[in-house]
Design a protein around this motif. Structure first.
Motif, PDB file in Angstrom:
ATOM      1  N   ASN A 121       1.153  -0.918   0.195  1.00  0.00           N
ATOM      2  CA  ASN A 121       0.356  -0.224   0.462  1.00  0.00           C
ATOM      3  C   ASN A 121       0.916   1.183  -0.170  1.00  0.00           C
ATOM      4  OD1 ASN A 121      -1.349   2.093   0.761  1.00  0.00           O
ATOM      5  ND2 ASN A 121      -3.266   1.053   1.851  1.00  0.00           N
ATOM      6  N   PRO A 122       0.667   1.912  -1.420  1.00  0.00           N
ATOM      7  CA  PRO A 122       1.999   3.233  -1.474  1.00  0.00           C
ATOM      8  C   PRO A 122       1.629   4.155   0.036  1.00  0.00           C
ATOM      9  CG  PRO A 122       0.180   3.476  -3.075  1.00  0.00           C
ATOM     10  CD  PRO A 122      -0.452   2.170  -1.965  1.00  0.00           C
ATOM     11  N   LEU A 123       0.494   4.315   0.707  1.00  0.00           N
ATOM     12  CA  LEU A 123      -0.092   5.096   2.265  1.00  0.00           C
ATOM     13  C   LEU A 123       0.466   4.863   2.844  1.00  0.00           C
ATOM     14  CD1 LEU A 123      -3.804   6.411   0.622  1.00  0.00           C
ATOM     15  CD2 LEU A 123      -1.101   7.096   0.350  1.00  0.00           C
ATOM     16  N   GLN A 124       1.015   3.062   3.039  1.00  0.00           N
ATOM     17  CA  GLN A 124       1.535   2.550   4.336  1.00  0.00           C
ATOM     18  C   GLN A 124       2.872   2.606   4.614  1.00  0.00           C
ATOM     19  OE1 GLN A 124      -0.528  -0.787   5.284  1.00  0.00           O
ATOM     20  NE2 GLN A 124      -2.372   0.048   6.452  1.00  0.00           N
ATOM     21  N   THR A 125       4.066   2.239   5.509  1.00  0.00           N
ATOM     22  CA  THR A 125       5.385   2.476   5.526  1.00  0.00           C
ATOM     23  C   THR A 125       5.954   1.087   5.852  1.00  0.00           C
ATOM     24  OG1 THR A 125       5.017   2.460   7.861  1.00  0.00           O
ATOM     25  CG2 THR A 125       5.437   4.196   7.149  1.00  0.00           C
ATOM     26  N   ALA A 126       7.068   0.854   5.690  1.00  0.00           N
ATOM     27  CA  ALA A 126       7.155  -0.463   5.896  1.00  0.00           C
ATOM     28  C   ALA A 126       6.529  -1.481   7.356  1.00  0.00           C
ATOM     29  CB  ALA A 126       8.764  -0.670   5.675  1.00  0.00           C
ATOM     30  N   ALA A 127       7.498  -0.364   7.998  1.00  0.00           N
ATOM     31  CA  ALA A 127       7.018  -1.650   9.129  1.00  0.00           C
ATOM     32  C   ALA A 127       4.918  -1.402  10.111  1.00  0.00           C
ATOM     33  CB  ALA A 127       7.283   0.258  10.475  1.00  0.00           C
ATOM     34  N   ARG A 128       4.449  -0.648   9.394  1.00  0.00           N
ATOM     35  CA  ARG A 128       3.024  -1.067   9.456  1.00  0.00           C
ATOM     36  C   ARG A 128       2.426  -2.069   8.485  1.00  0.00           C
ATOM     37  NH1 ARG A 128      -0.926   0.908  12.995  1.00  0.00           N
ATOM     38  NH2 ARG A 128      -2.988   0.105  12.138  1.00  0.00           N
ATOM     39  N   HIS A 129       3.052  -2.184   7.192  1.00  0.00           N
ATOM     40  CA  HIS A 129       2.937  -3.355   6.755  1.00  0.00           C
ATOM     41  C   HIS A 129       2.947  -4.314   7.087  1.00  0.00           C
ATOM     42  CE1 HIS A 129       2.628  -0.557   2.868  1.00  0.00           C
ATOM     43  NE2 HIS A 129       2.262  -1.836   2.438  1.00  0.00           N
ATOM     44  N   ILE A 130       4.102  -4.800   8.059  1.00  0.00           N
ATOM     45  CA  ILE A 130       3.831  -5.808   8.895  1.00  0.00           C
ATOM     46  C   ILE A 130       3.053  -6.001   9.956  1.00  0.00           C
ATOM     47  CG2 ILE A 130       6.248  -6.956   9.423  1.00  0.00           C
ATOM     48  CD1 ILE A 130       6.431  -6.099   6.668  1.00  0.00           C
ATOM     49  N   GLU A 132       0.191  -5.165  10.086  1.00  0.00           N
ATOM     50  CA  GLU A 132      -0.991  -5.702  10.171  1.00  0.00           C
ATOM     51  C   GLU A 132      -1.077  -6.494   9.547  1.00  0.00           C
ATOM     52  OE1 GLU A 132      -2.824  -2.614   7.172  1.00  0.00           O
ATOM     53  OE2 GLU A 132      -3.397  -0.878   8.728  1.00  0.00           O
ATOM     54  N   SER A 133      -0.223  -7.271   8.750  1.00  0.00           N
ATOM     55  CA  SER A 133       0.225  -8.656   8.329  1.00  0.00           C
ATOM     56  C   SER A 133       0.206  -9.551   9.571  1.00  0.00           C
ATOM     57  CB  SER A 133       1.104  -8.748   7.316  1.00  0.00           C
ATOM     58  OG  SER A 133       0.903  -7.518   6.412  1.00  0.00           O
ATOM     59  N   LEU A 134       0.934  -8.952  10.778  1.00  0.00           N
ATOM     60  CA  LEU A 134       0.970  -9.981  11.904  1.00  0.00           C
ATOM     61  C   LEU A 134      -0.201 -11.103  12.270  1.00  0.00           C
ATOM     62  CD1 LEU A 134       2.651  -8.117  14.562  1.00  0.00           C
ATOM     63  CD2 LEU A 134       3.589 -10.599  13.049  1.00  0.00           C
ATOM     64  N   ALA A 135      -0.129 -11.865  11.873  1.00  0.00           N
ATOM     65  CA  ALA A 135      -1.592 -12.418  13.248  1.00  0.00           C
ATOM     66  C   ALA A 135      -2.013 -11.870  14.022  1.00  0.00           C
ATOM     67  CB  ALA A 135      -1.102 -14.469  14.161  1.00  0.00           C
ATOM     68  N   SER A 136      -3.811 -12.064  13.820  1.00  0.00           N
ATOM     69  CA  SER A 136      -4.555 -10.956  14.401  1.00  0.00           C
ATOM     70  C   SER A 136      -5.744 -11.705  15.594  1.00  0.00           C
ATOM     71  CB  SER A 136      -5.584 -11.474  13.379  1.00  0.00           C
ATOM     72  OG  SER A 136      -6.678 -12.243  12.924  1.00  0.00           O
ATOM     73  N   ASP A 137      -4.968 -12.935  15.916  1.00  0.00           N
ATOM     74  CA  ASP A 137      -5.343 -13.514  17.591  1.00  0.00           C
ATOM     75  C   ASP A 137      -4.289 -13.034  18.291  1.00  0.00           C
ATOM     76  OD1 ASP A 137      -3.115 -15.499  16.386  1.00  0.00           O
ATOM     77  OD2 ASP A 137      -3.880 -16.839  17.005  1.00  0.00           O
ATOM     78  N   LEU A 140      -0.916  -7.464  21.419  1.00  0.00           N
ATOM     79  CA  LEU A 140       0.684  -6.707  21.632  1.00  0.00           C
ATOM     80  C   LEU A 140       0.543  -5.453  22.099  1.00  0.00           C
ATOM     81  CD1 LEU A 140       2.546  -8.056  18.468  1.00  0.00           C
ATOM     82  CD2 LEU A 140       2.909  -9.111  20.708  1.00  0.00           C
ATOM     83  N   ALA A 141       1.517  -4.848  22.983  1.00  0.00           N
ATOM     84  CA  ALA A 141       1.537  -4.133  23.759  1.00  0.00           C
ATOM     85  C   ALA A 141       2.522  -3.199  22.842  1.00  0.00           C
ATOM     86  CB  ALA A 141       2.361  -3.693  24.538  1.00  0.00           C
ATOM     87  N   ARG A 142       2.292  -1.809  22.747  1.00  0.00           N
ATOM     88  CA  ARG A 142       3.038  -1.280  21.777  1.00  0.00           C
ATOM     89  C   ARG A 142       4.689  -1.410  21.550  1.00  0.00           C
ATOM     90  NH1 ARG A 142       1.968   5.208  21.274  1.00  0.00           N
ATOM     91  NH2 ARG A 142       0.587   4.328  20.223  1.00  0.00           N
ATOM     92  N   SER A 143       5.315  -1.152  22.980  1.00  0.00           N
ATOM     93  CA  SER A 143       6.659  -1.967  23.240  1.00  0.00           C
ATOM     94  C   SER A 143       7.195  -3.360  21.925  1.00  0.00           C
ATOM     95  CB  SER A 143       7.218  -1.898  24.441  1.00  0.00           C
ATOM     96  OG  SER A 143       6.598  -3.048  25.428  1.00  0.00           O
ATOM     97  N   GLU A 144       5.691  -4.027  22.743  1.00  0.00           N
ATOM     98  CA  GLU A 144       5.970  -5.347  21.853  1.00  0.00           C
ATOM     99  C   GLU A 144       5.828  -5.282  20.358  1.00  0.00           C
ATOM    100  OE1 GLU A 144       4.241  -8.579  25.239  1.00  0.00           O
ATOM    101  OE2 GLU A 144       2.712  -7.220  24.446  1.00  0.00           O
ATOM    102  N   ARG A 145       4.619  -4.540  20.034  1.00  0.00           N
ATOM    103  CA  ARG A 145       4.423  -4.543  18.203  1.00  0.00           C
ATOM    104  C   ARG A 145       5.688  -4.192  17.680  1.00  0.00           C
ATOM    105  NH1 ARG A 145       0.430  -0.247  16.990  1.00  0.00           N
ATOM    106  NH2 ARG A 145       1.283   0.866  18.006  1.00  0.00           N
ATOM    107  N   ALA A 146       6.670  -3.027  18.647  1.00  0.00           N
ATOM    108  CA  ALA A 146       7.631  -2.012  17.459  1.00  0.00           C
ATOM    109  C   ALA A 146       8.716  -3.366  17.581  1.00  0.00           C
ATOM    110  CB  ALA A 146       7.962  -0.970  18.394  1.00  0.00           C
ATOM    111  N   GLU A 147       8.861  -3.962  18.900  1.00  0.00           N
ATOM    112  CA  GLU A 147       9.511  -5.063  18.709  1.00  0.00           C
ATOM    113  C   GLU A 147       9.342  -6.993  17.960  1.00  0.00           C
ATOM    114  OE1 GLU A 147      13.656  -7.501  19.615  1.00  0.00           O
ATOM    115  OE2 GLU A 147      12.941  -4.629  19.686  1.00  0.00           O
TER     116      GLU A 147
END
Length: 621
Positions: A121-130, A132-137, A140-147
């Motif tokens: 998606n040209p409107l999303q950063t590389a990190a955002r792509h990853i 949103e693609s992670l398992a939805s179940d 994660l807390a923000r720090s866990e998500r970033a890691e």
């Protein structure tokens, strides 16, 4: 670079025994229905993929490779249906409801496509792509998500935090493909289907992405299906090779066996058409004709119309895919009779053409001296900046010489060509063509400008975009011949130009849409030669063609060089292709020449680290 294990705990990738059957396909058929009529696209495809195994599906365009992959995961276009059996992890996929297949895609089977821009998606950063693609179940807390995002990007070799914050258009093609791969792997699939994932990339970037794919596949013990038209690529990465032709599998076996002793004439044809890097072949072999539609050959051996060993029995019925050696299958009825012929033909291809003596540069046809080109790049925010595309490039082309210009995207190859053609005006330097100063086309006298237009012509990369679709081939060539101003019969001259590039005279009345890619490129070459240029510039002229068509075009260019004593500047990122067509090579890196010399010597013993890296990146079996 060692791959990073994605996640911890329940997110850890399961390790499965290599011998377990992972994907089983039997009698897979794909057919299209329109107006009450049914047309076969893929017929009776059967294979097995074990956990942790890599399968390469190869063949020319129209062989059914991509359609087979789409059928595996239920992504066939409207009006196209699949039959047969596709069992994944013990579950039948053919006929499964779309809502269930949607849950399967990404989580268990993931896709990596040829163009990463279609996946991002040209409107999303590389990190955002990853993220949103992670398992939805998993919450994660923000720090866990970033890691977690950092780990996933590190797995594909992106450890720069700044790159993670960028948008797709701010990344190179190789970086885009790495982000797309990280997103495809985010839910830890046990099977990845990669459809031509490196076709649009430079050789060195292609090598990096392929090795990354292979490494991740091994570390995760993941199944991988690699779809490609480049047999060299498949042999360099895959455990097994499945060769498709006209919608059917005609050979299937371990990569070393397919490479050493192909068991079908078509597989041998693909191998023979691959140009080597080590030497220039005396003759570049190709497969005559084109791949027929699967529906027209569904009851015979589809390759028989193009096979020199075909007999009436080959057209009496569809040959089965049968075991010919241990774990090696072939769909050739005559393989026992012609096996020795195939081996002899394969061995004969190693005949090398002697390297030409150095050309005299006393009176070069082209002289480029200290060419410099600086672009002004406007910024959305902040002041404009400058980009130096060429930083003092100097080289010459002697009379009768073919010179290769190689380097990755951004090295300045095409900028050089545009300056030679008058499409760009150099910032500094001098260009002389046959004694005429063509540094600035705007300053040429009308008589010199007309002469220069006759002296230099270009063949571009995309044969589909280089011809006017509304004009016949004859009209296109007549216009080019007419530019010469000779008192000649235009119809006779058009027929002669078609004959020169190996096309029938009847093609004069056809429009480009009725021609194959290779035929269109032949027309483009004929148009360029119609004005009788002394210098032909070829800018990636075979990059988008199947390997057999590529061999035909390269052999045609070699023949035309000999027949017309033509000078050539051949621009390409494919060193194996450059080895076959050039006498001398110039290596560009970031706008500077880092090495030049006789093509054979430079590729055999590169003296600059960048050239050595390009040589190492060429796929090898």
């Amino acid at each position: 670079m060692k791959a990073v294990k994605p996640g911890t705990g329940t997110d850890q990738v399961p390790q499965v025994t290599r011998g377990e059957a992972h994907l089983e396909v039997s009698d897979l058929t794909v057919y299209a229905t329109a107006g009450g009529a049914s047309r076969t696209l893929v017929q009776d495809v059967s294979f097995r993929l074990r956990q942790g195994e890599t399968l390469g599906i190869v063949g020319e365009s129209g062989s059914g490779k991509s359609m087979t992959a789409k059928a595996l995961v239920g992504l066939l276009p409207p009006g196209v249906r699949a039959g047969g059996n596709v069992t994944f992890g013990g579950d039948q996929l053919v006929g499964r409801p779309e809502r269930e297949l949607r849950r399967l895609r990404g989580s268990q089977i993931s896709l990596l496509l040829q163009d990463p821009f279609t996946m991002l998606n040209p409107l999303q950063t590389a990190a955002r792509h990853i993220y949103e693609s992670l398992a939805s179940d998993r919450r994660l807390a923000r720090s866990e998500r970033a890691e977690e995002v950092r780990r996933r990007l590190a797995e594909v070799g992106i450890e720069d935090a700044d790159a993670a914050r960028r948008y797709p258009f701010q990344l190179s093609g190789g970086m885009q493909q790495r982000v797309a791969l990280a997103a495809a792997l985010a839910k830890n699939p046990s099977l990845l289907i990669a459809d031509e994932p490196t076709t649009a990339l430079d050789a060195s970037i292609q090598h990096d992405v392929l090795m990354l794919l292979r490494q991740i596949q091994r570390d995760r013990n993941m199944g991988l299906i690699l779809i490609t038209h480049d047999l060299r690529v498949a042999l360099s990465v895959c455990d097994r090779i499945m060769v498709m032709y006209a919608g059917t599998v005609i050979e299937d076996g371990p990569s070393p066996a397919v490479n050493a002793t192909p068991q079908h004439p078509y597989s041998l044809g693909l191998l023979r058409a691959e140009p080597p890097l080590t030497h220039a072949r005396a003759h570049l072999s190709s497969i005559p004709g084109n791949v027929p539609s699967a529906d027209t050959v569904k009851d015979i051996c589809g390759f028989s119309p193009r096979c020199e060993w075909a007999t009436p029995e080959c057209r009496a019925g569809k040959p089965p895919l049968a075991v010919v050696e241990s774990d090696h299958r072939s769909a050739c009825r005559r393989i026992d009779d012609i096996r020795s012929d195939l081996r002899e033909r394969q061995a004969s291809d190693d005949a090398a053409m002697p390297d030409p003596p150095p050309a005299s540069l006393d009176s070069p046809i082209l002289s480029v001296h200290q060419l410099r080109k600086v672009y002004r790049v406007e910024a959305m925010f902040g002041p404009a900046r400058t980009h130096e595309a060429l930083a003092g490039v100097s080289f010459e082309i002697g009379v009768g010489e073919s010179v290769g210009l190689v380097g990755e995207s951004g090295s300045g190859k095409t900028t050089v060509a545009r300056c030679l053609l008058g499409l760009n005006r150099p910032t500094e330097g001098e260009i002389r063509l046959d004694g005429i100063d063509i540094t600035d086309y705007r300053r040429l006298k009308p008589s010199d400008l007309r002469k220069v237009r006759h002296l230099v012509q270009c063949v571009f990369q995309n044969p589909y975009a280089s011809l006017n679709p509304s004009r016949t081939i004859g009209a296109t060539l007549r216009e080019a011949v007419d530019v010469r101003g000779d008192a000649v019969d235009l119809s006779v001259e058009v027929d002669r130009m078609l004959e020169l590039v190996g096309l029938p005279r009847a093609y004069s009345s056809r429009r480009p849409a009725l021609l194959s890619g290779g035929e269109r490129q032949r027309v483009a070459i004929a148009r360029a030669l119609a004005v009788r240029p002394r210098l032909l510039i070829c800018d990636e002229p075979v990059a988008g063609l199947d390997v057999s068509v590529q061999a035909q075009v390269l052999e045609l260019l070699r023949d035309l060089r000999r027949e017309l004593s033509m000078n050539m500047l051949f621009i390409s990122h494919d060193l194996a292709v450059v080895r076959q067509i050039t006498d001398r090579v110039v290596v560009l890196h970031r706008g500077e020449i880092v090495e030049q010399g006789a093509t054979g010597k430079v590729f055999a013993d590169p003296q600059h680290p960048y050239t050595a890296r390009l040589v190492r990146a060429v796929p090898r079996a």
